[in-house]
Design a protein around this motif. Structure first.
Motif, PDB file in Angstrom:
ATOM      1  N   ALA A  18       0.842  -1.195   0.000  1.00 28.68           N
ATOM      2  CA  ALA A  18       0.000   0.000   0.000  1.00 28.68           C
ATOM      3  C   ALA A  18       0.874   1.240   0.000  1.00 28.68           C
ATOM      4  O   ALA A  18       2.066   1.186   0.321  1.00 28.68           O
ATOM      5  CB  ALA A  18      -0.929   0.006   1.212  1.00 28.68           C
ATOM      6  N   GLY A  19       0.268   2.364  -0.362  1.00 34.38           N
ATOM      7  CA  GLY A  19       1.028   3.604  -0.366  1.00 34.38           C
ATOM      8  C   GLY A  19       0.189   4.780  -0.813  1.00 34.38           C
ATOM      9  O   GLY A  19      -1.044   4.761  -0.725  1.00 34.38           O
ATOM     10  N   TYR A  20       0.869   5.799  -1.320  1.00 32.90           N
ATOM     11  CA  TYR A  20       0.231   7.064  -1.659  1.00 32.90           C
ATOM     12  C   TYR A  20       0.568   7.401  -3.109  1.00 32.90           C
ATOM     13  O   TYR A  20       1.738   7.623  -3.439  1.00 32.90           O
ATOM     14  CB  TYR A  20       0.722   8.162  -0.720  1.00 32.90           C
ATOM     15  N   GLY A  21      -0.457   7.406  -3.973  1.00 31.26           N
ATOM     16  CA  GLY A  21      -0.202   7.643  -5.385  1.00 31.26           C
ATOM     17  C   GLY A  21       0.663   6.538  -5.962  1.00 31.26           C
ATOM     18  O   GLY A  21       0.368   5.352  -5.819  1.00 31.26           O
ATOM     19  N   ASN A  22       1.775   6.942  -6.581  1.00 33.62           N
ATOM     20  CA  ASN A  22       2.688   5.963  -7.174  1.00 33.62           C
ATOM     21  C   ASN A  22       3.780   5.511  -6.213  1.00 33.62           C
ATOM     22  O   ASN A  22       4.668   4.738  -6.589  1.00 33.62           O
ATOM     23  CB  ASN A  22       3.351   6.551  -8.433  1.00 33.62           C
ATOM     24  N   ILE A  23       3.730   6.000  -4.982  1.00 34.54           N
ATOM     25  CA  ILE A  23       4.765   5.665  -3.993  1.00 34.54           C
ATOM     26  C   ILE A  23       4.278   4.525  -3.115  1.00 34.54           C
ATOM     27  O   ILE A  23       3.314   4.685  -2.345  1.00 34.54           O
ATOM     28  CB  ILE A  23       5.120   6.886  -3.126  1.00 34.54           C
ATOM     29  N   GLU A  24       4.900   3.381  -3.232  1.00 36.66           N
ATOM     30  CA  GLU A  24       4.541   2.238  -2.398  1.00 36.66           C
ATOM     31  C   GLU A  24       5.316   2.313  -1.087  1.00 36.66           C
ATOM     32  O   GLU A  24       6.545   2.393  -1.087  1.00 36.66           O
ATOM     33  CB  GLU A  24       4.843   0.920  -3.115  1.00 36.66           C
ATOM     34  N   VAL A  25       4.598   2.268   0.030  1.00 35.06           N
ATOM     35  CA  VAL A  25       5.205   2.377   1.358  1.00 35.06           C
ATOM     36  C   VAL A  25       5.325   1.015   2.025  1.00 35.06           C
ATOM     37  O   VAL A  25       6.310   0.736   2.714  1.00 35.06           O
ATOM     38  CB  VAL A  25       4.373   3.342   2.237  1.00 35.06           C
ATOM     39  N   THR A  52      -0.070   1.279   7.641  1.00 36.42           N
ATOM     40  CA  THR A  52      -0.754   0.000   7.869  1.00 36.42           C
ATOM     41  C   THR A  52      -2.134   0.227   8.468  1.00 36.42           C
ATOM     42  O   THR A  52      -3.125  -0.378   8.025  1.00 36.42           O
ATOM     43  CB  THR A  52       0.080  -0.893   8.800  1.00 36.42           C
ATOM     44  N   LEU A  53      -2.221   1.112   9.443  1.00 43.15           N
ATOM     45  CA  LEU A  53      -3.526   1.405  10.056  1.00 43.15           C
ATOM     46  C   LEU A  53      -4.458   2.064   9.050  1.00 43.15           C
ATOM     47  O   LEU A  53      -5.645   1.719   8.967  1.00 43.15           O
ATOM     48  CB  LEU A  53      -3.354   2.309  11.281  1.00 43.15           C
ATOM     49  N   GLY A  58      -9.237   1.786   5.062  1.00 42.24           N
ATOM     50  CA  GLY A  58      -9.632   2.160   3.708  1.00 42.24           C
ATOM     51  C   GLY A  58      -9.235   3.561   3.309  1.00 42.24           C
ATOM     52  O   GLY A  58      -9.815   4.128   2.374  1.00 42.24           O
ATOM     53  N   LEU A  59      -8.219   4.121   3.969  1.00 39.53           N
ATOM     54  CA  LEU A  59      -7.857   5.514   3.746  1.00 39.53           C
ATOM     55  C   LEU A  59      -6.629   5.703   2.875  1.00 39.53           C
ATOM     56  O   LEU A  59      -6.259   6.838   2.578  1.00 39.53           O
ATOM     57  CB  LEU A  59      -7.658   6.219   5.094  1.00 39.53           C
ATOM     58  N   VAL A  60      -5.966   4.606   2.502  1.00 41.13           N
ATOM     59  CA  VAL A  60      -4.878   4.688   1.528  1.00 41.13           C
ATOM     60  C   VAL A  60      -5.073   3.578   0.498  1.00 41.13           C
ATOM     61  O   VAL A  60      -5.778   2.599   0.742  1.00 41.13           O
ATOM     62  CB  VAL A  60      -3.477   4.558   2.181  1.00 41.13           C
ATOM     63  N   SER A  61      -4.418   3.739  -0.624  1.00 43.93           N
ATOM     64  CA  SER A  61      -4.564   2.796  -1.734  1.00 43.93           C
ATOM     65  C   SER A  61      -3.800   1.502  -1.461  1.00 43.93           C
ATOM     66  O   SER A  61      -2.616   1.535  -1.121  1.00 43.93           O
ATOM     67  CB  SER A  61      -4.049   3.444  -3.016  1.00 43.93           C
ATOM     68  N   VAL A  62      -4.485   0.378  -1.616  1.00 45.91           N
ATOM     69  CA  VAL A  62      -3.872  -0.947  -1.458  1.00 45.91           C
ATOM     70  C   VAL A  62      -3.640  -1.536  -2.845  1.00 45.91           C
ATOM     71  O   VAL A  62      -4.563  -1.624  -3.656  1.00 45.91           O
ATOM     72  CB  VAL A  62      -4.784  -1.874  -0.625  1.00 45.91           C
TER      73      VAL A  62
END
Length: 236
Positions: A18-25, A52-53, A58-62
């Motif tokens: 999961a992450g933010y936009g194109n950045i996988e965290v 992770t939380l 459902g608040l970040v892209s998986v």
């Protein structure tokens, strides 16, 4: 004393990316939380703990893996639907409404079977008609925890509950959380920067670094290994 757990897995995170936009965290994180169990996510800033939380809520892209609550996948569900499935999330900023009173917060979240928050935290009973914006930091955190518990959750996600609070208030909050988890079968996944505090109240923990789980184990096991974990995975 640490929280006890049953063998029943309530929250099951497997191979989460999961992450933010194109950045996988997160790069394949797997975490399990059982009923009546407090589990800590440990690691440095930027390790992926808060992400992770947020993914569970459902608040970040998986982009890969799965998140299951009692065997039901939460992927592709909107945050309000996930909340109705009895998953509550207390973010680091508490997300209270400054202009709403204590009573209004609790009425908005209350569900059948939810905790009587004013009995748990008598301090809030005295402040029930006060707006959240004028409460002390400790009272605001009590309200944030109480609002979540009033919704009768099966899973509770807690992000940095101790931040900015006096030690006596922190102990009060964590004691209450542990008692509720054990007595009510609540599954708690918490992020906490203070390692010894986190492992005092948790039964198990996962150490994240660089978006991956680097170590896991019981609280006593992780405490005993912490120097090696720091030098091997956390760069200290």
């Amino acid at each position: 004393m640490t929280a006890t757990a049953t063998d029943t897995t309530v929250l099951d995170i497997t191979g989460l990316r999961a992450g933010y936009g194109n950045i996988e965290v997160l790069h394949g994180v797997s975490v399990r939380v059982g009923a009546g169990e407090i589990v800590s996510l440990l690691g440095p800033n930027g390790a992926g703990k808060t992400t992770t939380l947020l993914a569970c809520s459902g608040l970040v892209s998986v982009s890969g893996g799965d998140i299951r609550l009692r065997g039901t996948s939460l992927l592709r569900l909107s945050p309000h639907v996930i909340a109705r499935k009895r998953l509550a999330h207390i973010p680091e900023d508490r997300s209270l409404f400054p202009s709403l009173t204590v009573d209004e917060h609790l009425r908005l979240s209350a569900r059948p079977g939810g905790l009587n928050v004013l009995e748990l935290f008598p301090e809030l009973r005295k402040r029930r008609n006060n707006r959240a914006g004028v409460l002390s930091g400790g009272e605001q955190q009590m309200l944030a925890l109480g609002r979540a518990l009033a919704a009768h959750p099966e899973v509770l996600l807690v992000d940095e509950m101790s931040m900015g609070l006096a030690p006596v208030v922190v102990e009060r909050l964590f004691d209450a959380l542990r008692e509720i988890a054990v007595s009510g079968g609540l599954a708690v996944l918490m992020v906490e920067q203070h390692i010894h505090l986190a492992l005092k109240y948790a039964r198990r923990g996962y150490v994240l670094s660089g978006g991956r789980v680097r170590a896991q184990g019981t609280a006593p096991d992780l405490l005993a290994r912490w120097s090696d974990i720091e030098s091997s995975y956390l760069g200290r």
